[in-house]
Design a protein around this motif. Structure first.
Motif, PDB file in Angstrom:
ATOM      1  N   SER A  51     -11.358  55.665 -43.514  1.00 59.94           N
ATOM      2  CA  SER A  51     -10.872  57.013 -43.802  1.00 59.94           C
ATOM      3  C   SER A  51      -9.403  57.186 -43.437  1.00 59.94           C
ATOM      4  O   SER A  51      -8.671  57.925 -44.103  1.00 59.94           O
ATOM      5  N   SER A 134     -17.290  53.306 -45.037  1.00 60.61           N
ATOM      6  CA  SER A 134     -16.480  54.519 -44.980  1.00 60.61           C
ATOM      7  C   SER A 134     -15.867  54.898 -46.322  1.00 60.61           C
ATOM      8  O   SER A 134     -15.075  55.833 -46.395  1.00 60.61           O
ATOM      9  N   GLU A 162     -15.204  57.537 -37.594  1.00 61.03           N
ATOM     10  CA  GLU A 162     -14.678  58.244 -38.747  1.00 61.03           C
ATOM     11  C   GLU A 162     -13.832  59.430 -38.296  1.00 61.03           C
ATOM     12  O   GLU A 162     -14.026  59.967 -37.188  1.00 61.03           O
ATOM     13  N   ASP A 270     -11.445  65.888 -48.330  1.00 63.86           N
ATOM     14  CA  ASP A 270     -12.447  65.683 -47.284  1.00 63.86           C
ATOM     15  C   ASP A 270     -13.863  65.804 -47.827  1.00 63.86           C
ATOM     16  O   ASP A 270     -14.813  65.360 -47.180  1.00 63.86           O
TER      17      ASP A 270
END
Length: 306
Positions: A51, A134, A162, A270
């Motif tokens: 991320s 991820s 994360e 997001d």
């Protein structure tokens, strides 16, 4: 980004040097103020889906190559390089003028270089996908490269959690930069989603390609940090502009009222936007090491417009 242990890095570098035929590789940021050269060898080329890399590059994944520190030379632009501490003790470097990710400080005798900023055929190809656990929900992998949920076996580095999920007060997809100083929500409907392989996009994102979601100019609402956004326009381009957070370098939405468009780096989101990429564009300009393996339509320039 793949980070090897010191002993492993030095061992691999020494073995590679013994059989390496010297060749010079050059690289630079989008504006050209930061430039460097590498006389190799290049190794450990990998696609990282973590991320933090996605936020920092504004791309579906970051592709890095490693080289021994004594084979890397910064030619210009040291004063242009800004740094953001994305995790304790780990700093990500970017050009403060144009926002391109650039090589950071050596780590245990190695320099890790964003492949998208390098010029020409590197003579190496990606070896693996890392941190696949991820990856963005809209990224599908169709190639046959090995995949690892974190670091591959044999590489020792601290595991990172994360990025923390942020509380939502909307059902619309939200986005933010790596440092969290800038946040926004996408309230408009997607009008297109293109993955661009042109040389400018590769330099701007330091990645294989840029993946941009388009909506109307009024379709993005900033929640905070709009004052952190800075922009760089390529002088001879009609429209091409990179907008990024001046604190962490992360690419941010660009609002273009003249065309009634907001261009959103998909990796800055997001939340899953629900839509999916509709085209690979400028594939005639893609990097030699960039292999397109999905079934999304491909175009040498722009796709036909209705």
């Amino acid at each position: 980004m793949l980070v090897a242990s010191a002993a492993g890095a030095v061992k691999v570098a020494s073995a590679s040097r013994a059989r390496y035929k010297r060749r010079m590789i050059s690289g630079s940021c989008l504006c050209g103020d930061v430039g460097w050269e590498i006389d190799g060898p290049l190794q450990l080329m990998s696609h990282c889906h973590c991320s933090r890399c996605r936020k920092a590059h504004g791309a579906p994944f970051a592709t890095y190559v490693a080289t021994p520190a004594d084979g890397f030379r910064l030619l210009r632009g040291r004063e242009r390089i800004a740094r953001h501490e994305s995790s304790p003790g780990f700093f990500r470097a970017f050009c403060s003028r144009c926002g391109s990710v650039v090589p950071g400080d050596p780590f245990e005798a190695m320099v890790f270089v964003p492949a998208g900023c390098l010029d020409g055929d590197l003579g190496v190809r990606p070896l693996m996908h890392i941190f696949v656990a991820s990856k963005a929900p809209w990224v599908e992998l169709h190639d046959d490269l090995p995949r690892f949920d974190g670091y591959p076996p044999g590489y020792v580095a601290p595991a990172l959690d994360e990025l923390p999920a942020r509380a939502s007060q909307t059902t619309k997809p939200r986005g933010s930069c790596l440092c969290g100083g800038v946040a926004f929500v996408v309230e408009g409907e997607p009008v297109r989603w293109w993955q661009c392989h042109c040389g400018r996009c590769r330099k701007a994102r330091g990645a294989a390609y840029a993946s941009n979601l388009f909506t109307s100019a009024g379709g993005v609402r900033f929640l905070r940090g709009e004052d952190l956004a800075v922009s760089y326009k390529v002088p001879d381009a009609k429209y091409f502009m990179q907008v990024f957070c001046r604190a962490c370098g992360s690419p941010l939405p660009r609002i273009d009222p003249s065309r009634d468009l907001a261009i959103i780096p998909a990796a800055s989101l997001d939340d899953d936007p629900g839509a999916r990429p509709r085209a690979h564009i400028f594939v005639g300009s893609k990097a030699p090491w960039d292999v397109i393996s999905d079934d999304v339509p491909q175009y040498d320039t722009y796709p036909p417009q209705p």
